[in-house]
Design a protein around this motif. Structure first.
Motif, PDB file in Angstrom:
ATOM      1  N   GLY A 184       1.400  -0.740   0.096  1.00 47.22           N
ATOM      2  CA  GLY A 184      -0.011  -0.126  -0.305  1.00 47.22           C
ATOM      3  C   GLY A 184       1.162   1.345   0.071  1.00 47.22           C
ATOM      4  O   GLY A 184       0.485   2.182  -0.927  1.00 47.22           O
ATOM      5  N   THR A 185       1.426   1.710   0.942  1.00 45.74           N
ATOM      6  CA  THR A 185       2.973   2.522   0.736  1.00 45.74           C
ATOM      7  C   THR A 185       3.910   2.218   0.024  1.00 45.74           C
ATOM      8  O   THR A 185       3.193   3.638  -0.681  1.00 45.74           O
ATOM      9  CB  THR A 185       3.767   2.141   2.269  1.00 45.74           C
ATOM     10  OG1 THR A 185       3.034   1.725   3.306  1.00 45.74           O
ATOM     11  CG2 THR A 185       4.757   3.284   2.220  1.00 45.74           C
ATOM     12  N   LEU A 186       4.132   1.872  -0.586  1.00 44.70           N
ATOM     13  CA  LEU A 186       4.757   1.610  -1.911  1.00 44.70           C
ATOM     14  C   LEU A 186       3.687   1.821  -3.502  1.00 44.70           C
ATOM     15  O   LEU A 186       4.409   2.748  -3.958  1.00 44.70           O
ATOM     16  CB  LEU A 186       5.406   0.114  -2.349  1.00 44.70           C
ATOM     17  CG  LEU A 186       6.453   0.163  -1.745  1.00 44.70           C
ATOM     18  CD1 LEU A 186       6.830  -1.098  -2.395  1.00 44.70           C
ATOM     19  CD2 LEU A 186       8.057   1.332  -2.007  1.00 44.70           C
ATOM     20  N   GLY A 187       2.412   1.838  -3.284  1.00 45.42           N
ATOM     21  CA  GLY A 187       1.535   2.133  -4.542  1.00 45.42           C
ATOM     22  C   GLY A 187       1.097   3.420  -4.336  1.00 45.42           C
ATOM     23  O   GLY A 187       1.238   3.721  -5.218  1.00 45.42           O
ATOM     24  N   LEU A 188       1.415   4.236  -3.052  1.00 47.76           N
ATOM     25  CA  LEU A 188       0.678   5.633  -2.881  1.00 47.76           C
ATOM     26  C   LEU A 188       1.973   6.580  -2.710  1.00 47.76           C
ATOM     27  O   LEU A 188       2.005   7.277  -3.996  1.00 47.76           O
ATOM     28  CB  LEU A 188       0.727   6.233  -1.378  1.00 47.76           C
ATOM     29  CG  LEU A 188       0.468   7.232  -1.226  1.00 47.76           C
ATOM     30  CD1 LEU A 188      -1.018   7.705  -1.477  1.00 47.76           C
ATOM     31  CD2 LEU A 188      -0.255   7.186   0.079  1.00 47.76           C
ATOM     32  N   CYS A 189       2.749   5.778  -3.055  1.00 47.23           N
ATOM     33  CA  CYS A 189       4.232   6.380  -2.931  1.00 47.23           C
ATOM     34  C   CYS A 189       4.889   6.480  -4.657  1.00 47.23           C
ATOM     35  O   CYS A 189       4.668   8.166  -5.689  1.00 47.23           O
ATOM     36  CB  CYS A 189       5.630   6.273  -2.711  1.00 47.23           C
ATOM     37  SG  CYS A 189       5.063   6.315  -1.295  1.00 47.23           S
ATOM     38  N   VAL A 190       4.593   5.512  -5.380  1.00 49.72           N
ATOM     39  CA  VAL A 190       5.002   5.709  -6.983  1.00 49.72           C
ATOM     40  C   VAL A 190       3.443   6.129  -7.778  1.00 49.72           C
ATOM     41  O   VAL A 190       4.423   7.252  -8.538  1.00 49.72           O
ATOM     42  CB  VAL A 190       4.459   4.531  -7.529  1.00 49.72           C
ATOM     43  CG1 VAL A 190       4.996   3.852  -8.740  1.00 49.72           C
ATOM     44  CG2 VAL A 190       6.421   3.578  -6.736  1.00 49.72           C
ATOM     45  N   MET A 191       2.379   6.234  -7.013  1.00 48.90           N
ATOM     46  CA  MET A 191       1.648   6.982  -7.847  1.00 48.90           C
ATOM     47  C   MET A 191       1.787   9.068  -7.453  1.00 48.90           C
ATOM     48  O   MET A 191       1.450   9.258  -8.612  1.00 48.90           O
ATOM     49  CB  MET A 191       0.122   6.517  -7.108  1.00 48.90           C
ATOM     50  CG  MET A 191      -0.578   5.408  -6.858  1.00 48.90           C
ATOM     51  SD  MET A 191      -1.457   4.788  -8.837  1.00 48.90           S
ATOM     52  CE  MET A 191      -1.921   3.429  -8.857  1.00 48.90           C
ATOM     53  N   LEU A 192       2.255   9.060  -6.517  1.00 49.95           N
ATOM     54  CA  LEU A 192       2.863  10.571  -6.223  1.00 49.95           C
ATOM     55  C   LEU A 192       3.329  10.260  -7.698  1.00 49.95           C
ATOM     56  O   LEU A 192       3.473  11.509  -7.846  1.00 49.95           O
ATOM     57  CB  LEU A 192       2.882  10.356  -5.262  1.00 49.95           C
ATOM     58  CG  LEU A 192       2.180  10.638  -3.598  1.00 49.95           C
ATOM     59  CD1 LEU A 192       2.632  10.756  -2.403  1.00 49.95           C
ATOM     60  CD2 LEU A 192       0.712  11.418  -3.862  1.00 49.95           C
ATOM     61  N   TYR A 193       4.822   9.752  -7.780  1.00 53.26           N
ATOM     62  CA  TYR A 193       5.071  10.934  -8.432  1.00 53.26           C
ATOM     63  C   TYR A 193       4.961  10.407  -9.871  1.00 53.26           C
ATOM     64  O   TYR A 193       5.914  10.918 -10.402  1.00 53.26           O
ATOM     65  CB  TYR A 193       7.117   9.335  -8.169  1.00 53.26           C
ATOM     66  CG  TYR A 193       8.308   9.289  -9.082  1.00 53.26           C
ATOM     67  CD1 TYR A 193       8.601  10.683  -8.846  1.00 53.26           C
ATOM     68  CD2 TYR A 193       7.446   8.945 -10.346  1.00 53.26           C
ATOM     69  CE1 TYR A 193      10.299  10.530  -9.464  1.00 53.26           C
ATOM     70  CE2 TYR A 193       9.145   8.954 -10.909  1.00 53.26           C
ATOM     71  CZ  TYR A 193      10.373  10.038 -10.394  1.00 53.26           C
ATOM     72  OH  TYR A 193      11.534   9.921 -11.552  1.00 53.26           O
ATOM     73  N   SER A 194       4.250   9.098  -9.670  1.00 50.19           N
ATOM     74  CA  SER A 194       3.979   9.238 -11.382  1.00 50.19           C
ATOM     75  C   SER A 194       3.061  10.535 -12.140  1.00 50.19           C
ATOM     76  O   SER A 194       3.538  10.984 -13.182  1.00 50.19           O
ATOM     77  CB  SER A 194       2.941   7.908 -11.888  1.00 50.19           C
ATOM     78  OG  SER A 194       1.320   8.475 -11.104  1.00 50.19           O
ATOM     79  N   LYS A 195       2.973  11.607 -10.812  1.00 47.74           N
ATOM     80  CA  LYS A 195       2.101  12.693 -11.738  1.00 47.74           C
ATOM     81  C   LYS A 195       3.677  13.858 -11.819  1.00 47.74           C
ATOM     82  O   LYS A 195       2.840  14.020 -13.169  1.00 47.74           O
ATOM     83  CB  LYS A 195       1.355  13.506  -9.753  1.00 47.74           C
ATOM     84  CG  LYS A 195       1.236  15.402  -9.713  1.00 47.74           C
ATOM     85  CD  LYS A 195      -0.534  14.885  -9.888  1.00 47.74           C
ATOM     86  CE  LYS A 195      -0.755  16.410 -10.177  1.00 47.74           C
ATOM     87  NZ  LYS A 195      -2.029  17.026 -10.372  1.00 47.74           N
ATOM     88  N   ALA A 196       4.355  12.955 -11.944  1.00 50.97           N
ATOM     89  CA  ALA A 196       5.345  14.151 -12.654  1.00 50.97           C
ATOM     90  C   ALA A 196       5.888  13.275 -14.357  1.00 50.97           C
ATOM     91  O   ALA A 196       6.697  13.756 -15.140  1.00 50.97           O
ATOM     92  CB  ALA A 196       6.330  14.268 -11.134  1.00 50.97           C
TER      93      ALA A 196
END
Lengths: 132, 500
Positions: free
Chosen positions: B86-98
């Protein structure tokens, strides 16, 4: 009967591995199809072959009367066939795209992700940079 | 409350479906993707707390009593991994915004990502062997799609090889599964634990165990089955390689741990001995491979292999301390490795390349990034007091306890070599002066916007690494609890099958 089918499974597995190792992506797909079917057959035989009646329960009773055939392997195989079919479709499209884009069906000649030596890497990078 | 168990699987699938409803509205699709990831993160944490408080929880699908139906079971190992997912999913999604631009959103980045997360959580939570196969396929399909997103030549090449070997591994898995079913007549993992003791022909069972070892070994990337990994992991967009690096091989490791503590424990001397040899060779080849390359993401890919060696080593030693170490290692490694891949993306934006020879001067120009790299890199290498140090120390101590001195020595030397390649990246990318005038205006900088979206997830993951390192007590207790359950399968069996 089990012995015959077991030998057949083995033959199919051997043929599929031979095809998969050929380094040719079309042959790989054929190998994959045969291997999937070999595995399905294996599960089917592992569930024991029997000539009992189908596992149907008569109206009003809660358990089937007498011995019935094992229904679980069929459920498993059905799932495996569906998944295998979806994967096969994907693999066909991926390999076709790859052939279109890389111009080869020989896995030995696909050296784009791992170019030979460091020079090729920078060469590819430069080509990409100038292209951009 | 046991419905909490299905949420980590359901939420991503709902988010994926919702994302598909906005196929053409990219902004909204992105919002749905990130909202879904945030919700997923919360339910994963919720499940972690639930299981920590109440012990192993299970749910029988459609109320079919175990072992006839499909069981979901969450023990400590499962929930730790689900929480990290869950943590990694959220972090990578945030990164994907850029990073992820409209083309990739149109190709289905967010739905695929959610399906991947759902598949991974399903694999961690299921208590049924055939269901595990289904989740593996779900996860693989999504990863195939993600891997070739963008359709560059290198991606297609890496993708073809990745697909081939992974399909072969699932075929091995399912044929092993068929044979095991033929011998025991059950597919429920807890029930398998009981039934397998009644099988008389142990030699056949050992053969089946070896098939499973090969199947999951390919997924986990252990020697000599890892060749697909360094071909493919450096080709996709950074967000994708971060999530693949963080999650996929670890699902293989998880499956190995689950099967070789719960089911295949009848001939520990052979199976776990084989695993131990494979683990040591894996560690060494991985780290040597990393030393040979000079490309940021390829070095990191080879390090995944060497680190998987440590985890399998923990499993193979098969003592409480070693398994605690393995679980803690998994937890630490998933966070650190995903973070390093994300950092490689930021360095690429700042320096214009993944090639170390073309990078340089990042310490001067991007001091904060250098600090952020320093934390996970030297945690990976095992510097005290960062998280990798505790993980490595426990594993080495565990191998000394059972007098496996060669294994302990190998683990220590591999740790040193990891320091070497991490300092290689540090020296080349951050320390040495920039090789050419900083091409900050180069085409690569076209995607340089959204610096905050890139740095935020990296900072969060670095902070988690620091917390893991400085306050390891809580996490070590969790890992010890997980190891305790793994070594006493009766607890798991009782939770799944009831009083039987």
């Amino acid at each position: 009967m089990e012995t015959v089918l077991a030998v057949l499974c083995g033959l199919m597995a051997a043929a599929s591995i031979y095809l998969m190792l050929s380094g040719h992506i079309i042959r790989f797909i054929f190998g994959l199809v045969i291997a999937t079917n070999a595995v399905n057959l294996l599960i089917f035989v592992a569930g024991r072959l029997s000539s009992h009646r189908p596992p149907l329960i008569a109206d009003g009773s809660r358990v089937p009367a007498g011995e019935v055939a094992n229904a679980l392997p069929q459920a498993l195989i059905l799932t495996a066939i569906v998944i295998g079919f979806a994967l096969l479709t994907f693999v066909f499209i991926l390999f076709y795209r790859t052939y279109e884009s890389l111009g080869t069906v020989d896995t030995e000649k696909m050296r784009f992700a791992e170019p030979d030596g460091e020079k090729a890497v920078s060469g590819a990078e430069e080509a990409k940079g100038s292209g951009a | 409350m046991s419905c909490l168990l299905v949420l980590p699987i359901i939420v991503p699938f709902v988010a994926a479906a919702a994302g598909l409803l906005f196929r053409t509205d990219f902004e909204r699709q992105q919002a749905v993707g990130m909202g879904g990831a945030a919700l997923h993160f919360m339910v994963c944490l919720g499940l972690l707390f639930h299981v920590c408080k109440n012990g192993i929880s299970t749910i029988q699908m459609a109320n079919w009593p175990a072992p006839f139906g499909i069981t979901l079971a969450a023990d400590h190992l499962s929930v730790i991994l689900v929480a990290v997912t869950g943590t990694l999913g959220l972090c990578v999604m945030l990164y994907s915004k850029a990073e992820i631009k409209t083309g990739m959103i149109a190709a289905g980045f967010y739905p695929l990502m959610h399906i991947l997360l759902g598949g991974v959580c399903g694999a961690f939570l299921t208590g049924d062997l055939f269901n595990l196969y289904v989740w593996f396929e779900v996860m693989l399909m999504a990863s195939f799609g993600l891997l070739v997103l963008g359709r560059e030549k290198a991606q297609l090449d890496g993708g073809v090889k990745y697909v081939m070997i992974n399909l072969f591994s699932t075929l091995l898995f399912i044929s092993g599964l068929g044979l095991l079913y033929g011998m025991t007549g059950t597919l429920n993992m807890a029930d398998l634990h009981l039934e397998i003791q009644k099988v008389s022909d142990k030699a056949l069972l050992t053969a089946v165990a070896t098939i499973f070892m090969a199947a999951f070994g390919i997924k986990a990337g252990i020697f000599p089955l890892f060749f697909w990994l360094p071909v493919s992991y450096h080709t996709p967009p950074v967000a994708v390689s971060a999530i693949l690096a963080g999650l996929l091989t670890k699902v293989g490791v998880y499956a190995l741990i689950r099967m070789f503590t719960l089911v295949f424990t009848f001939d520990v001397a052979y199976t776990h001995g084989l695993l131990l040899v494979a683990a040591v060779v894996t560690m060494i080849t991985g780290v040597l491979g990393a030393a040979a390359y000079n490309e940021f993401r390829r070095i990191l890919s080879f390090h995944i292999i060497s680190q998987v060696g440590y985890m399998v080593m923990g499993l193979a030693l098969f003592t409480p301390l070693a398994l605690t170490g393995a679980v803690f290692y998994l937890l630490h490694h998933m966070i650190v490795k995903a973070n390093l891949f994300l950092i490689s993306g930021v360095s690429r934006v700042a320096g214009g390349s993944f090639e170390l020879s073309r990078l340089g001067g990042l310490y001067r120009s991007r001091g904060f990034l250098a600090l952020l790299f320093f934390i996970p890199a030297f945690s990976l290498a095992g510097f005290p007091p960062l998280s990798g140090f505790w993980a490595k120390m426990m594993l080495i101590r565990a191998s000394l306890e059972v007098e496996a001195y060669v294994v302990a020595a190998a683990a220590a030397v591999v740790g040193l070599l990891t320091v070497y390649s991490m300092s290689k990246i540090w020296g080349e990318a951050f320390w040495k002066p920039s090789p050419e005038p900083m091409h900050t205006e180069s085409p690569a900088m076209g995607e340089g916007g959204g610096g905050l979206w890139r740095l935020l997830p990296i900072t969060v993951l670095a902070v988690i690494t620091i917390v893991l390192g400085f306050v390891p007590g809580v996490f070590l207790d969790l890992a010890a609890q997980a190891a305790h359950e793994l070594l006493n399968p009766d607890i798991y069996v009782k939770a799944v099958l009831g009083g039987v």
